[in-house]
Design a protein around this motif. Structure first.
Motif, PDB file in Angstrom:
ATOM      1  N   VAL A  91       1.007  -1.198   0.086  1.00 41.13           N
ATOM      2  CA  VAL A  91       0.062   0.065   0.063  1.00 41.13           C
ATOM      3  C   VAL A  91       1.081   1.285  -0.019  1.00 41.13           C
ATOM      4  N   GLY A  92       0.351   2.041  -0.690  1.00 41.17           N
ATOM      5  CA  GLY A  92       1.571   3.214  -0.937  1.00 41.17           C
ATOM      6  C   GLY A  92       0.796   4.599  -0.263  1.00 41.17           C
ATOM      7  N   THR A  93       1.054   5.768  -0.523  1.00 43.56           N
ATOM      8  CA  THR A  93       0.317   6.818  -0.192  1.00 43.56           C
ATOM      9  C   THR A  93       0.967   8.466  -0.791  1.00 43.56           C
ATOM     10  N   ILE A  94       0.035   8.946  -1.039  1.00 40.35           N
ATOM     11  CA  ILE A  94       0.925   9.609  -2.153  1.00 40.35           C
ATOM     12  C   ILE A  94      -0.453  11.365  -1.708  1.00 40.35           C
ATOM     13  N   THR A  95       0.639  11.582  -1.040  1.00 36.85           N
ATOM     14  CA  THR A  95       0.336  13.669  -0.055  1.00 36.85           C
ATOM     15  C   THR A  95       1.009  15.069  -0.873  1.00 36.85           C
ATOM     16  N   GLU A  96       0.856  15.328  -0.297  1.00 38.33           N
ATOM     17  CA  GLU A  96       1.429  16.726  -0.645  1.00 38.33           C
ATOM     18  C   GLU A  96       2.925  16.736   0.173  1.00 38.33           C
ATOM     19  N   GLY A  97       3.741  17.316  -0.807  1.00 37.64           N
ATOM     20  CA  GLY A  97       4.963  17.830  -0.806  1.00 37.64           C
ATOM     21  C   GLY A  97       6.279  16.920  -0.967  1.00 37.64           C
ATOM     22  N   MET A  98       5.173  15.549  -1.009  1.00 37.94           N
ATOM     23  CA  MET A  98       6.560  13.789  -1.613  1.00 37.94           C
ATOM     24  C   MET A  98       7.586  14.133  -2.535  1.00 37.94           C
TER      25      MET A  98
END
Length: 664
Positions: A182-189
């Motif tokens: 599982v991966g997550t994409i958030t602001e500032g990566m």
């Protein structure tokens, strides 16, 4: 290639799978609209799926007596068969049964039958309309796990970074047990971290992050993005473009709050841009705002609130020419002059501080009208943002130079399969089918709904409205009821907060200024005697659980202080009460001075005041309801026309760019 064929596991789809843009003529669109009505009649109710539920139950009985280790040993064979045989009914039922069993053991939440139905609906590429509090987060794991085990990259789209992190972490024990990453994409990566997240079996992210990453990939691919060309380049080039892409393509997406993402937010295109040099333009924006302040409403210009536009009169054009004469330069051209002044007038009269935007740290930050959240990295285009900065005395940023753009309509239509879930979609089912080819299926609730609707109260003036709201909150607080008050803007929430403070009523405010603790504030809204004042609740994603003693007093009461342009946003707010069979109630108290009535009230306020003088009493129900219905239907038709026009312009722009070898 059809979506069913394209989505089938094991089929080579090239290095960046996605659906090609479809271009429909007027006859195609008319047929799609008619088809939407027919399909909605056919799919608008849950198909029951008794046979499927029986299969899941039968598989579940076998699993109940197995240990975790024994269940885990079944997964490699299931994965192999899903990959080779596709999403066959028996294999899907077996996967759902495993997910249900492991969810019960690892999360303490065992999906109900209605959640199994919702999961099956989404796996088929449809939108599941499920009431608030019915467990959509858990429901999404069912189709996500099934597709991921079959080797299909899955994207789960939600509305903010908090929910991205929360949902991924919350459901991770199930994914981990199944051997899924599982991966997550958030602001500032950083790009490397984003690439690693997209390489996972299941990736959580917001719609905005996903679209911007896709546009970055399109810029990277450039003019020649044909699958065969990319394959050959990958075999021979030392630094092939495919190795620098972020996404693996657009295969299967599950969209949470689907109506907000696919419909409401589809009025604005997503744009990647460079900040240009503002040194020469700064003075022009300041001059435009200075001149616009000298123009007189009605004499020099007229405001069209429904169209969100300003129009100069003949007198206003002559006056603008006189005002611009001393400045020279760009102000000598009549078209450029009028365009700049119209934009400055829009900044002054159509965009209000603490409503459409905030000023924090000397910067103008846009507030999302549907969620009440700050969109710190967004800016209005065509110089409007700079005009508002000049209006507020902020440092003027450079105007944006567009590198790539796409609408949500075109982006999501490029997925090989799209699914969604929301509590409110049936009002736009026809549009969703016409644009995306997605039917909406209403899923029954797990328990009967006990939500009570109290009669609307429509007052002539805002002063009468706020007095009635204060009286209502005072009474409910005395009864010990938990109350959630929905407001349309930061300014409205703070105005009500001042009234409550003067009246000595303790309360909690949640708006764009206090959005860091939003989940905690909303979670506590069900406590005894608590008053929570919040801006629009669309997509908040946090359940309000009733504290001991609240249900006996009637449960959570939701009070709306304005009607939204869209009835669905109102329903999302009302859905905060009465979850999972809890008692609850809701009411609307509005005035004809609210924004939604703006155009109508200005024309008819005089005779309404004569017929219904300020008395502290609401209008008769029959009249109030008709005025509200008229205003909302008018606004919904207008917004639908804006979305159609955006899609048309987006398609035309794509056709024009195609001549240069670019698609965006």
């Amino acid at each position: 290639m059809s979506s069913t064929t394209a989505l089938r596991p094991g089929i080579a789809l090239g290095p960046y799978p996605q659906r090609e843009d479809l271009r429909d003529g007027w006859l195609d669109r008319a047929a799609a609209s008619l088809g939407g009505l027919i399909r909605q009649r056919a799919y608008g109710r849950s198909p029951g799926r008794r046979e499927f539920l029986s299969l899941v139950d039968a598989e579940g009985q076998r699993l109940a007596d197995l240990t975790d280790k024994q269940i885990k040993e079944l997964i490699p064979d299931l994965r192999r068969r899903l990959y080779s045989e596709g999403l066959e009914e028996l294999l899907v039922a077996r996967t759902f049964a495993i997910v249900r069993e492991i969810s019960g053991r690892r999360l303490g939440m065992r999906p109900f039958d209605v959640q199994l139905i919702g999961g099956r609906v989404m796996l088929e590429g449809k939108i599941a309309e499920m009431e608030t509090g019915e467990g959509k987060t858990l429901t999404a794991t069912l189709p996500a796990c099934t597709a991921a085990l079959a080797g299909i990259p899955v994207h789960i789209v939600t509305v903010n970074d908090f929910l991205v992190m929360r949902d991924a972490a919350w459901m991770n024990p199930v994914y981990k047990f199944l051997g899924l990453t599982v991966g997550t994409i958030t602001e500032g990566m950083a790009p490397e971290a984003r690439r690693a997240a997209y390489a996972c079996d299941i990736t959580y992210g917001t719609n905005k992050q996903l679209v911007f990453d896709y546009l970055k990939d399109r810029l990277m691919l450039g003019r020649d993005a044909r699958p065969m060309h990319l394959r050959i380049e990958g075999m021979h080039a030392e630094h092939a473009r495919t190795s620098r892409l972020l996404l693996r393509g657009l295969c299967f997406v599950i969209v949470d709050e689907a109506d907000s993402v696919l419909v409401d937010e589809a009025r604005t295109p997503l744009i990647i841009s460079n900040v240009g040099d503002s040194s020469q333009e700064e003075q022009v924006y300041t001059e435009a705002v200075t001149m616009a302040r000298l123009l007189v409403t009605a004499t020099d210009f007229s405001i069209r609130p429904r169209e969100h536009d300003v129009e100069l009169t003949d007198h206003g054009r002559r006056r603008a020419t006189e005002l611009a004469e001393p400045y020279g330069g760009v102000w000598m051209g009549p078209r450029r002059r009028e365009e700049l002044i119209r934009r400055a007038l829009s900044a002054l009269y159509l965009y209000q501080r603490d409503k459409q935007y905030l000023v924090r740290g000397g910067k103008v930050q846009i507030v999302d009208e549907y969620t009440g959240r700050v969109m710190a990295d967004r800016s209005w285009e065509r110089g409007l943002h700079q005009m508002i900065e000049a209006k507020e005395g902020c440092a003027i940023t450079g105007q944006q130079e567009t590198l790539a753009r796409i609408s949500y309509q075109r982006f999501f239509r490029r997925y090989l399969r799209v699914a969604g879930m929301t509590g409110t979609a049936r009002e736009v089912a026809r549009e969703v089918w016409a644009v995306y080819g997605l039917p909406v299926v209403t899923i029954p609730t797990n328990r009967p709904v006990q939500r009570r609707q109290l009669p609307d109260e429509v007052y002539v003036t805002a002063e009468e409205k706020w007095a009635a709201i204060l009286d209502t909150l005072r009474r409910l607080h005395t009864e010990g009821r938990a109350v959630l008050v929905g407001t349309s803007s930061v300014a409205s929430s703070e105005h009500l907060s001042e009234l409550l403070s003067l009246d000595g009523l303790a309360h909690q405010v949640l708006n764009a200024r206090q959005d860091q603790e939003e989940a905690e504030v909303i979670a506590r809204a069900g406590e005894l005697g608590r008053i929570t004042v919040a801006t629009n609740m669309a997509g908040r994603g946090t359940d309000i659980r009733l504290a001991p003693g609240v249900a006996e007093r009637g449960g959570l009461h939701v009070l709306a202080t304005e009607r939204h342009d869209s009835r669905r946003i109102d329903r999302q707010l009302f859905g905060r009460c009465g979850r999972q069979g809890d008692p609850g109630s809701f009411q609307v108290i509005v005035s004809l001075e609210d924004e939604i009535f703006h155009g109508f009230f200005k024309k008819h306020s005089s005779w309404l005041r004569r017929l219904f003088p300020q008395s502290g009493r609401p209008l008769p129900n029959w009249l109030g309801e008709r005025l509200v219905d008229f205003a909302q239907h008018t606004a919904e038709r207008h917004h639908a026309s804006i979305r159609r026009e955006l899609l048309r312009v987006d398609d035309q722009l794509s056709d024009m760019l195609a001549f240069t070898g670019r698609s965006e």
